[in-house]
Design an enzyme around this catalytic site. Sequence first.
Site, PDB file in Angstrom:
ATOM      1  N   SER A 143       0.957  -1.457  -0.137  1.00 24.26           N
ATOM      2  CA  SER A 143       0.165  -0.040   0.035  1.00 24.26           C
ATOM      3  C   SER A 143       0.924   1.295  -0.016  1.00 24.26           C
ATOM      4  O   SER A 143       1.932   1.116   0.526  1.00 24.26           O
ATOM      5  CB  SER A 143      -0.909   0.092   1.221  1.00 24.26           C
ATOM      6  OG  SER A 143      -1.468   1.368   1.355  1.00 24.26           O
ATOM      7  N   TYR A 189      -1.327  -0.718  10.336  1.00 19.54           N
ATOM      8  CA  TYR A 189      -1.248  -1.202   8.757  1.00 19.54           C
ATOM      9  C   TYR A 189      -0.144  -0.584   8.101  1.00 19.54           C
ATOM     10  O   TYR A 189       0.314  -1.463   7.376  1.00 19.54           O
ATOM     11  CB  TYR A 189      -2.694  -0.620   8.334  1.00 19.54           C
ATOM     12  CG  TYR A 189      -2.851  -0.829   7.046  1.00 19.54           C
ATOM     13  CD1 TYR A 189      -3.504  -2.104   6.527  1.00 19.54           C
ATOM     14  CD2 TYR A 189      -2.663   0.118   5.982  1.00 19.54           C
ATOM     15  CE1 TYR A 189      -3.795  -2.215   5.106  1.00 19.54           C
ATOM     16  CE2 TYR A 189      -3.024   0.083   4.937  1.00 19.54           C
ATOM     17  CZ  TYR A 189      -3.560  -1.178   4.285  1.00 19.54           C
ATOM     18  OH  TYR A 189      -3.768  -1.503   2.995  1.00 19.54           O
TER      19      TYR A 189
HETATM   20  P1  NDP Z   1     -11.210  -6.640  -0.224  1.00 19.91           P
HETATM   21  O1  NDP Z   1     -11.616  -6.743   1.390  1.00 19.91           O
HETATM   22  O2  NDP Z   1     -12.285  -6.017  -0.869  1.00 19.91           O
HETATM   23  O3  NDP Z   1     -10.836  -8.341  -0.477  1.00 19.91           O
HETATM   24  C1  NDP Z   1     -10.172  -9.124   0.269  1.00 19.91           C
HETATM   25  C2  NDP Z   1      -9.952 -10.292  -0.359  1.00 19.91           C
HETATM   26  O4  NDP Z   1      -9.193 -11.203   0.608  1.00 19.91           O
HETATM   27  C3  NDP Z   1     -11.311 -11.150  -0.178  1.00 19.91           C
HETATM   28  O5  NDP Z   1     -11.606 -12.113  -1.422  1.00 19.91           O
HETATM   29  C4  NDP Z   1     -11.287 -11.783   1.254  1.00 19.91           C
HETATM   30  O6  NDP Z   1     -12.420 -12.962   0.994  1.00 19.91           O
HETATM   31  C5  NDP Z   1      -9.854 -11.985   1.461  1.00 19.91           C
HETATM   32  N1  NDP Z   1      -9.471 -12.368   2.762  1.00 19.91           N
HETATM   33  C6  NDP Z   1      -9.408 -11.156   3.639  1.00 19.91           C
HETATM   34  N2  NDP Z   1      -8.846 -11.729   4.668  1.00 19.91           N
HETATM   35  C7  NDP Z   1      -8.518 -13.180   4.521  1.00 19.91           C
HETATM   36  C8  NDP Z   1      -7.912 -13.963   5.348  1.00 19.91           C
HETATM   37  N3  NDP Z   1      -7.686 -13.787   6.640  1.00 19.91           N
HETATM   38  N4  NDP Z   1      -7.680 -15.160   4.683  1.00 19.91           N
HETATM   39  C9  NDP Z   1      -8.131 -15.417   3.500  1.00 19.91           C
HETATM   40  N5  NDP Z   1      -8.628 -14.516   2.709  1.00 19.91           N
HETATM   41  C10 NDP Z   1      -8.933 -13.466   3.175  1.00 19.91           C
HETATM   42  O7  NDP Z   1      -9.772  -6.095  -0.104  1.00 19.91           O
HETATM   43  P2  NDP Z   1      -9.009  -5.381  -1.213  1.00 19.91           P
HETATM   44  O8  NDP Z   1      -9.022  -5.935  -2.658  1.00 19.91           O
HETATM   45  O9  NDP Z   1      -9.342  -3.947  -1.238  1.00 19.91           O
HETATM   46  O10 NDP Z   1      -7.541  -5.513  -0.842  1.00 19.91           O
HETATM   47  C11 NDP Z   1      -6.537  -6.470  -1.212  1.00 19.91           C
HETATM   48  C12 NDP Z   1      -5.095  -5.938  -0.808  1.00 19.91           C
HETATM   49  O11 NDP Z   1      -4.869  -4.744  -1.299  1.00 19.91           O
HETATM   50  C13 NDP Z   1      -5.131  -5.840   0.799  1.00 19.91           C
HETATM   51  O12 NDP Z   1      -3.813  -6.104   1.235  1.00 19.91           O
HETATM   52  C14 NDP Z   1      -5.090  -4.453   1.033  1.00 19.91           C
HETATM   53  O13 NDP Z   1      -4.441  -3.894   2.249  1.00 19.91           O
HETATM   54  C15 NDP Z   1      -4.541  -3.764  -0.230  1.00 19.91           C
HETATM   55  N6  NDP Z   1      -4.789  -2.345  -0.565  1.00 19.91           N
HETATM   56  C16 NDP Z   1      -6.075  -2.127  -0.726  1.00 19.91           C
HETATM   57  C17 NDP Z   1      -6.179  -0.832  -1.214  1.00 19.91           C
HETATM   58  C18 NDP Z   1      -7.618  -0.405  -1.415  1.00 19.91           C
HETATM   59  O14 NDP Z   1      -8.032   1.021  -1.440  1.00 19.91           O
HETATM   60  N7  NDP Z   1      -8.538  -0.997  -1.706  1.00 19.91           N
HETATM   61  C19 NDP Z   1      -5.284   0.087  -0.983  1.00 19.91           C
HETATM   62  C20 NDP Z   1      -3.986  -0.240  -0.714  1.00 19.91           C
HETATM   63  C21 NDP Z   1      -3.669  -1.613  -0.504  1.00 19.91           C
HETATM   64  P3  NDP Z   1     -13.019 -13.211   2.618  1.00 19.91           P
HETATM   65  O15 NDP Z   1     -13.079 -11.996   3.675  1.00 19.91           O
HETATM   66  O16 NDP Z   1     -14.067 -14.035   2.376  1.00 19.91           O
HETATM   67  O17 NDP Z   1     -11.741 -14.114   3.277  1.00 19.91           O
END
Ligand code: NDP
Length: 256
Positions: A145, A158
Amino acid sequence: SSGWSLRGTTALVTGGTRGIGYAVVEELAGLGATVHTCSRNEAELDKCLREWHAKGFAVTGSVCDGSDRAQREQLMEKVSSIFNGKLNILINNVGTNIRKPTVDFTAAEYSTIMTTNLESAYHLCQLAHPLLKASGAGSIVFVSSVAGVVSLGTGSIYAATKAAMNQLTKNFACEWAKDNIRSNSVAPWYIKTSLVEHLLQKQDFFERVISRTPLGRPGEPKEVSSLVAFLCLPVASYITGQVICVDGGMTVNGFY
Ligand code: NDP
């Protein structure tokens, strides 16, 4: 085969059922990779797998909580068995955040962020190393990020986990170069996903984000997945140890 194709390669994408991870699964599969993904919600995972099969993508999935050590070990055993002990691509995408001031963080909250964002990615790299090495050409991409590059009001733990991922990117690039494993990090600013949609829906917050973003809008998941996929392609074979921001210019915007 073409340097712009992933045909014949295998990939593990953590957290592929929503947001950036979902877009990465589609991008890699669309370029010809065979992909395994995981999430915690079985019904949502099954729904995604049905969508991908309908599109002709070679994707399988496991229910796995990436923050649980034993479940990570089971996941990598599964990946090793379906891909015959070889893995070309590991995308460490799972991550979460709790937004509150540093002084309000509990020990449990600290642990949740550290485990989900940092320990999971570190341990999956350890577990994947023999598979990545056996593939002959391995590529790790961390979904970090901009919070790990500059100071934002999104929470200090974070930010620390994302900065640590950016450092692991550099260390693994050097430590595992001899195994022909590359390691890079992609650092997004606000991307329209379920993680942040509740924030972007607030008009005043949205306007503050936009005012700091030269391109004047948040990003789309596909605008992150395209870079993630590029870094895994044979044409990116001399790129390793890099942290690349996908941020509409936010981190270079001193004042304008
Ligand atoms: P979302 O919350 O939209 O999606 C997260 C995905 O990961 C889902 O498929 C969720 O499914 C899965 N997930 C979450 N926790 C777990 C876990 N403990 N074990 C297995 N699967 C998990 O997140 P984003 O797509 O926004 O984020 C993805 C990455 O990008 C993260 O690392 C975030 O920090 C990073 N990021 C995002 C930004 C943004 O603005 N969106 C900006 C900067 C970085 P489920 O909950 O069913 O497990």
